[in-house]
Design an enzyme around this catalytic site. Structure first.
Site, PDB file in Angstrom:
ATOM      1  N   LYS A 307       0.827  -1.199   0.000  1.00  0.00           N
ATOM      2  CA  LYS A 307       0.000   0.000   0.000  1.00  0.00           C
ATOM      3  C   LYS A 307       0.865   1.253   0.000  1.00  0.00           C
ATOM      4  O   LYS A 307       2.043   1.214   0.384  1.00  0.00           O
ATOM      5  CB  LYS A 307      -0.866   0.032   1.269  1.00  0.00           C
ATOM      6  CG  LYS A 307      -1.919  -1.049   1.369  1.00  0.00           C
ATOM      7  CD  LYS A 307      -2.635  -0.958   2.702  1.00  0.00           C
ATOM      8  CE  LYS A 307      -3.708  -2.027   2.841  1.00  0.00           C
ATOM      9  NZ  LYS A 307      -4.870  -1.779   1.972  1.00  0.00           N
ATOM     10  N   ARG A 381     -10.306 -11.415   1.828  1.00  0.00           N
ATOM     11  CA  ARG A 381     -11.171 -12.458   1.265  1.00  0.00           C
ATOM     12  C   ARG A 381     -10.484 -13.823   1.275  1.00  0.00           C
ATOM     13  O   ARG A 381     -11.154 -14.848   1.320  1.00  0.00           O
ATOM     14  CB  ARG A 381     -11.591 -12.047  -0.150  1.00  0.00           C
ATOM     15  CG  ARG A 381     -10.452 -11.933  -1.134  1.00  0.00           C
ATOM     16  CD  ARG A 381     -10.830 -11.107  -2.360  1.00  0.00           C
ATOM     17  NE  ARG A 381     -10.957  -9.690  -2.042  1.00  0.00           N
ATOM     18  CZ  ARG A 381     -11.271  -8.745  -2.945  1.00  0.00           C
ATOM     19  NH1 ARG A 381     -11.514  -9.085  -4.195  1.00  0.00           N
ATOM     20  NH2 ARG A 381     -11.372  -7.481  -2.587  1.00  0.00           N
TER      21      ARG A 381
END
Length: 532
Positions: A307, A381
């Site tokens: 990120k 996920r």
């Protein structure tokens, strides 16, 4: 001297004197006012907005009782103060009573405020939460650390407003830089059925305390809230609650369960992963149970798909789903809800290293499906996939997973509501109704095959962990998760948009929000009533 200036000077006098009293004369109505300086205690009273014919305000029962006990001083000083209060606003008054050196009068809005179909919340409850929060914070700022709060027509909402607003994470600061602790007590004078009101107040305190626990877990820096420490804090906080059993699984257990998707995320970190199980048996042993699955990434750097550095510190709260799961079960146990709940929380860090999963790697989930990991920053996920497969082995009545999953939902809904994905009308109705009560709303999102197709068109594996298209990122993430449950009695909550409070919720300070913990608790209660 204006009333505000007089109040400020009085608060200074209260701090400087301990065994004297103060009197002053109001020439406008030829009355003396006095206050004892031997006590420094605050009181929150509520008034309602009137119809035009009713005058400037309508007293709540407790405010009316207080006014009568002070020979009309409250009404008199409010009239002197002049300018009308708007809903949620507060006026501090001084010298009305010997017990209470400062009285905060809070505007509760219209007396008949109820469910607002446009806003999809009980506006009366929201008004109480906001007004009480504003009042108790004003009293704290005025130096009051011992405060009584009246029920304001809804003792549960009043307690929530008080305890949510007073929460602050300053554990790591020096003592003189921390906000003062405020002792809060329910004020019941002027009310009948005190036991009922006390029960409502206690209930609101449990709801707020659960959300505050979730906030505390999320605020802690990642070095002080690793997967191991998270489990220790949960054991410390929930371990002695009735009908609660806690089990902490190690990496070797996950390997034995063939949780290749979960373990793929853990590879880059030196912190050992954990898989936390919490069982709450509030119902009968043979009653069906609800499975809550929470994403527990205690720090998310993005892994190899790292990120941007700006704002990365906020990713200490990427375990917001896990925090909401454990906190909602904590509240269910304290409330003694007659329902069985199993909390499943995969915990790990997502870090880059020579051992980390690389973009393009293929991993195998517990149900045998292969996953092409094209973006290691879509890691939530991956850990949820195996947790959902594991949840299904218990054949629960329903499965709810909750995660700070996508930046896309922040763009779609902002902080206005949690995104909910489900095919079950019953689950949606219960969730939606829970949000109406708590003010922490849900918004239903689509689970179309259109989104599933974008995830299953994969070059190397059965499914990709990201779509090749940028749009509808929260919808495609939900479609991915749907591939790891076989039941329609499943709901996915994407809470990335409500992870933090940046002034969006008036009765909470800025920082990690702990949302939607109270809605999950209310949801469990709704379900327990259905099966009773």
């Amino acid at each position: 001297m204006c009333l505000r200036q007089a109040g400020y000077q009085l608060s200074l006098l209260l701090k400087q004197h301990s065994k004297t009293s103060l009197k002053w004369y109001n020439s406008s109505n030829s009355r003396f006012f006095s206050v004892s300086l031997t006590q420094s205690k605050g009181l929150v009273l509520g008034v309602y907005e009137p119809n035009e014919k009713d005058g400037p305000f309508i007293f709540s029962p407790s405010a009316k009782s207080f006014d009568e006990s002070t020979a009309g001083k409250l009404e008199s000083v409010l009239k002197i103060a002049g300018k009308k209060l708007s809903c949620g606003k507060v006026r501090l008054l001084y010298g009305l009573d010997e017990t209470y050196s400062t009285v905060a009068v809070a505007n509760l809005g219209k007396q008949d405020a109820g469910y607002d179909d446009t806003e999809q919340v009980d506006q009366g409850k929201e008004n109480v939460r906001t007004a009480v929060a504003s009042a108790v914070l004003s009293l704290r700022e005025a130096g009051q650390t011992d405060v009584d709060i009246e029920a304001c027509g809804d003792a549960e909402a009043a307690a929530e407003g008080a305890f949510l607003s007073l929460h602050s994470f300053d554990d790591l600061k020096q003592e003189d830089k921390r906000k003062p602790k405020v002792n809060v007590t329910l004020y019941t004078k002027g009310l009948g059925e005190e036991s009922k009101v006390n029960a409502q107040w206690s209930r609101g305190q449990i709801f707020a305390s659960a959300q505050n626990f979730a906030r505390w877990l999320k605020e802690n820096p990642a070095n002080l809230m690793t997967p191991t420490i998270f489990c220790q804090e949960v054991e410390k906080t929930l371990g002695d609650l009735p009908n609660v059993k806690i089990t902490v699984r190690e990496k070797e257990w996950a390997e034995s369960m063939k949780m290749g998707s979960f373990l793929s995320v853990t590879r880059g970190s030196d912190e050992p992963p954990k898989f936390l199980e919490i069982d709450y048996q509030g119902g009968k042993a043979d009653d069906p149970f609800v499975a809550f699955v929470g994403k527990g990434v205690t720090f998310d750097s993005g892994g190899i798909s790292i990120k941007p550095s700006s704002g990365m510190d906020e990713m200490r709260a990427d375990m917001g789903g896990a925090a909401a799961v454990v906190s909602s079960i904590q509240a269910a146990a304290k409330l003694g809800l007659p329902i069985n709940v199993k909390g499943l929380v995969p915990l790990c860090e997502n870090m880059p290293s020579g051992k980390a999963t690389k973009p393009g790697d293929v991993v195998t989930a517990m149900n045998g499906k292969t996953i092409q990991v094209d973006n290691t920053d879509a890691e939530g996920r991956l850990i949820l996939a195996d947790a959902l497969c594991y949840a299904e082995t218990f054949k629960p009545k329903l499965i709810l997973d909750i995660a700070t999953l996508t930046g896309a939902v922040v763009i779609a809904l902002g902080a206005g509501a949690t995104a909910a994905y489900t095919k079950s009308e019953n689950i949606w109705e219960n969730l939606h109704n829970a949000g109406k009560v708590t003010g922490d709303r849900m918004w239903r999102m689509p689970l179309f095959k259109h989104y599933t197709k974008q995830m299953t068109e994969c070059d190397l594996a059965d499914i990709n962990n990201v779509s090749k298209k940028r749009e509808a990122g929260s919808c495609t993430a939900a479609a991915f998760l749907k591939e790891f449950v076989s039941t329609d009695n499943w709901v996915h909550l994407d809470i990335a948009g409500v992870m933090m409070n940046k002034g969006d919720v008036a009765y909470m300070g800025k920082g990690m929000s702990g949302r939607p913990t109270r809605t999950l608790v209310q949801f469990l209660e709704n379900l327990s009533k259905q099966q009773a």
